[in-house]
Motif scaffolding. Structure first.
Motif, mmCIF file in Angstrom:
data_model
loop_
_atom_site.group_PDB
_atom_site.id
_atom_site.type_symbol
_atom_site.label_atom_id
_atom_site.label_comp_id
_atom_site.label_asym_id
_atom_site.label_seq_id
_atom_site.Cartn_x
_atom_site.Cartn_y
_atom_site.Cartn_z
ATOM 1 N N GLY A 152 0.834 -1.210 0.000
ATOM 2 C CA GLY A 152 0.000 0.000 0.000
ATOM 3 C C GLY A 152 0.857 1.243 0.000
ATOM 4 N N PHE A 153 0.424 2.256 0.719
ATOM 5 C CA PHE A 153 1.155 3.524 0.759
ATOM 6 C C PHE A 153 1.638 3.851 2.172
ATOM 7 C CE2 PHE A 153 -1.678 4.206 -2.938
ATOM 8 C CZ PHE A 153 -0.716 4.506 -3.901
ATOM 9 N N LYS A 154 2.855 4.412 2.225
ATOM 10 C CA LYS A 154 3.383 4.911 3.490
ATOM 11 C C LYS A 154 3.144 6.422 3.511
ATOM 12 C CE LYS A 154 7.169 3.142 5.088
ATOM 13 N NZ LYS A 154 8.599 2.796 5.318
ATOM 14 N N LEU A 155 2.630 6.914 4.646
ATOM 15 C CA LEU A 155 2.277 8.328 4.755
ATOM 16 C C LEU A 155 3.001 9.015 5.906
ATOM 17 C CD1 LEU A 155 -0.299 6.941 3.282
ATOM 18 C CD2 LEU A 155 -1.489 8.996 3.975
ATOM 19 N N GLN A 156 3.009 10.350 5.835
ATOM 20 C CA GLN A 156 3.612 11.136 6.907
ATOM 21 C C GLN A 156 3.009 12.528 6.909
ATOM 22 O OE1 GLN A 156 7.897 11.137 6.957
ATOM 23 N NE2 GLN A 156 8.043 12.873 8.368
ATOM 24 N N GLY A 157 2.755 13.060 8.099
ATOM 25 C CA GLY A 157 2.293 14.440 8.206
ATOM 26 C C GLY A 157 3.423 15.390 7.875
ATOM 27 N N ASP A 158 3.142 16.486 7.186
ATOM 28 C CA ASP A 158 4.180 17.453 6.794
ATOM 29 C C ASP A 158 4.919 18.006 8.008
ATOM 30 O OD1 ASP A 158 3.308 17.031 4.246
ATOM 31 O OD2 ASP A 158 2.366 18.994 3.980
ATOM 32 N N ASN A 159 4.248 18.039 9.155
ATOM 33 C CA ASN A 159 4.833 18.602 10.362
ATOM 34 C C ASN A 159 5.296 17.523 11.348
ATOM 35 O OD1 ASN A 159 5.540 20.936 11.899
ATOM 36 N ND2 ASN A 159 3.715 20.691 13.165
ATOM 37 N N ASN A 160 5.214 16.258 10.930
ATOM 38 C CA ASN A 160 5.622 15.159 11.808
ATOM 39 C C ASN A 160 7.055 14.716 11.505
ATOM 40 O OD1 ASN A 160 3.109 15.194 12.913
ATOM 41 N ND2 ASN A 160 2.385 13.300 11.989
ATOM 42 N N PRO A 161 7.828 14.363 12.522
ATOM 43 C CA PRO A 161 9.232 13.976 12.308
ATOM 44 C C PRO A 161 9.404 12.564 11.733
ATOM 45 C CG PRO A 161 8.666 13.824 14.634
ATOM 46 C CD PRO A 161 7.482 14.425 13.965
ATOM 47 N N THR A 162 8.377 11.712 11.917
ATOM 48 C CA THR A 162 8.488 10.323 11.438
ATOM 49 C C THR A 162 7.243 9.917 10.653
ATOM 50 O OG1 THR A 162 7.521 9.497 13.511
ATOM 51 C CG2 THR A 162 9.934 9.653 13.400
ATOM 52 N N PRO A 163 7.377 8.896 9.796
ATOM 53 C CA PRO A 163 6.227 8.417 9.017
ATOM 54 C C PRO A 163 5.192 7.718 9.917
ATOM 55 C CG PRO A 163 8.310 7.683 8.057
ATOM 56 C CD PRO A 163 8.626 8.209 9.413
ATOM 57 N N ASP A 164 3.976 7.580 9.398
ATOM 58 C CA ASP A 164 2.937 6.842 10.117
ATOM 59 C C ASP A 164 3.302 5.357 10.136
ATOM 60 O OD1 ASP A 164 1.821 9.324 9.949
ATOM 61 O OD2 ASP A 164 0.219 8.755 8.560
ATOM 62 N N LYS A 165 2.940 4.669 11.203
ATOM 63 C CA LYS A 165 3.221 3.234 11.306
ATOM 64 C C LYS A 165 2.339 2.420 10.351
ATOM 65 C CE LYS A 165 4.823 3.299 16.106
ATOM 66 N NZ LYS A 165 4.593 2.791 17.484
ATOM 67 N N GLN A 166 1.132 2.900 10.138
ATOM 68 C CA GLN A 166 0.166 2.165 9.317
ATOM 69 C C GLN A 166 0.469 2.290 7.828
ATOM 70 O OE1 GLN A 166 -3.916 2.996 10.304
ATOM 71 N NE2 GLN A 166 -4.684 2.370 8.311
ATOM 72 N N ILE A 167 0.471 1.161 7.140
ATOM 73 C CA ILE A 167 0.540 1.153 5.684
ATOM 74 C C ILE A 167 -0.903 1.217 5.181
ATOM 75 C CG2 ILE A 167 1.179 -0.138 3.613
ATOM 76 C CD1 ILE A 167 3.559 0.943 5.160
ATOM 77 N N VAL A 168 -1.226 2.268 4.433
ATOM 78 C CA VAL A 168 -2.612 2.500 4.021
ATOM 79 C C VAL A 168 -2.969 1.645 2.812
ATOM 80 C CG1 VAL A 168 -4.269 4.227 3.196
ATOM 81 C CG2 VAL A 168 -2.579 4.831 4.939
ATOM 82 N N THR A 169 -4.018 0.861 2.957
ATOM 83 C CA THR A 169 -4.500 0.003 1.877
ATOM 84 C C THR A 169 -5.805 0.569 1.307
ATOM 85 O OG1 THR A 169 -5.813 -1.384 3.359
ATOM 86 C CG2 THR A 169 -3.498 -1.997 3.032
ATOM 87 N N LYS A 170 -6.337 -0.084 0.314
ATOM 88 C CA LYS A 170 -7.581 0.349 -0.324
ATOM 89 C C LYS A 170 -8.732 0.386 0.674
ATOM 90 C CE LYS A 170 -10.255 -0.508 -4.536
ATOM 91 N NZ LYS A 170 -10.370 -1.365 -5.751
ATOM 92 N N GLN A 171 -8.714 -0.547 1.640
ATOM 93 C CA GLN A 171 -9.787 -0.631 2.634
ATOM 94 C C GLN A 171 -9.765 0.557 3.608
ATOM 95 O OE1 GLN A 171 -7.879 -3.342 1.715
ATOM 96 N NE2 GLN A 171 -9.596 -4.078 0.461
ATOM 97 N N ASP A 172 -8.565 1.139 3.817
ATOM 98 C CA ASP A 172 -8.429 2.256 4.759
ATOM 99 C C ASP A 172 -8.684 3.614 4.101
ATOM 100 O OD1 ASP A 172 -7.413 0.287 6.555
ATOM 101 O OD2 ASP A 172 -5.426 0.549 5.657
ATOM 102 N N TYR A 173 -8.574 3.618 2.785
ATOM 103 C CA TYR A 173 -8.587 4.872 2.021
ATOM 104 C C TYR A 173 -9.984 5.508 1.976
ATOM 105 C CZ TYR A 173 -8.699 7.557 -2.403
ATOM 106 O OH TYR A 173 -8.881 8.510 -3.380
ATOM 107 N N TYR A 174 -10.015 6.841 2.203
ATOM 108 C CA TYR A 174 -11.285 7.571 2.167
ATOM 109 C C TYR A 174 -11.374 8.605 1.060
ATOM 110 C CZ TYR A 174 -14.330 6.028 5.885
ATOM 111 O OH TYR A 174 -15.220 5.298 6.625
ATOM 112 N N GLY A 175 -10.249 9.208 0.693
ATOM 113 C CA GLY A 175 -10.305 10.211 -0.364
ATOM 114 C C GLY A 175 -9.015 10.988 -0.511
#
Length: 214
Positions: A111-134
């Motif tokens: 899936g996709f690895k994400l990170q907030g522009d203001n966060n020092p580290t990436p999110d732990k969750q790998i986002v899949t189609k089931q998690d995606y909202y828009g």
């Protein structure tokens, strides 16, 4: 003739103004009810084909400020790419079940690895189609007003009170419109009666003149 034309113009302007007011009030009621329903379902609200949600944290600053309202659509998951800002639902941790808006920084086989522009580290969750909202389209932020309005909108009692007040205003405007229309009709009828009486008096006068001439 001038007065009649002026009266018609005023009548048209009055109707247009009322139509605009009714449209705005109806839209406000729709937005408020949509927010209540969406909050109950823990889903983002929708308007004009776009979903929207409130951003309570600073994880996407400075690009998306705390207190912003974000609007997003739902292109296919397969069309997403690195650097897109997307909305997904967290499936673990303290944020489980909450909607999160972060930027795609890497595409993986899962899936996709994400990170907030203001966060020092990436999110732990790998986002899949089931998690995606828009996918983020636009964000709106008005200093002070955005946060105040957003906080109020999260209060159900406030929302219901605002809906009630809005509906009351709509009813009052409609009652006033009916009253004004009734008064205008009443005045027109009085004017018609006066004109009728005037014509009758003229007819009587003509008859008297005619009889004198005979």
């Amino acid at each position: 003739m001038y007065l009649t034309m002026k009266s018609k113009i005023k009548n048209i302007i009055s109707k247009i103004t009322l139509a605009i007011i009714v449209t705005v009030i109806t839209l406000v009621v729709y937005v408020l009810i949509s927010n209540v329903v969406a909050a109950k379902k823990n889903e983002p609200a929708k308007i004009f084909g776009y979903s929207y949600s409130y951003v309570p944290t600073n994880s996407m600053e400075p690009n998306i400020k705390t207190g912003s309202w974000v609007f997003f659509n739902q292109p296919k998951f397969e069309t997403l790419k690195v650097n897109d800002v997307i909305i997904y639902r967290a499936n673990d941790g303290v944020m489980k079940g909450q909607l999160i808006i972060h930027r795609i920084i890497e595409k993986t086989s899962d899936g996709f690895k994400l990170q907030g522009d203001n966060n020092p580290t990436p999110d732990k969750q790998i986002v899949t189609k089931q998690d995606y909202y828009g996918k983020h389209v636009k964000s709106i932020y008005i200093p002070i007003l955005s946060q105040t309005f957003s906080t109020a909108m999260l209060n159900k009692n406030f929302v219901f009170a605002l809906v009630g007040i809005t509906l009351l205003i709509l009813v009052i405007f409609n009652v006033l419109n009916i009253y004004i229309a009734f008064k205008k009709e009443s005045l027109n009828n009085k004017d018609d009666l006066k004109e009728k009486m005037r014509l009758e008096m003229l007819e009587e006068l003509k008859k008297e003149i005619s009889q004198k001439e005979d």
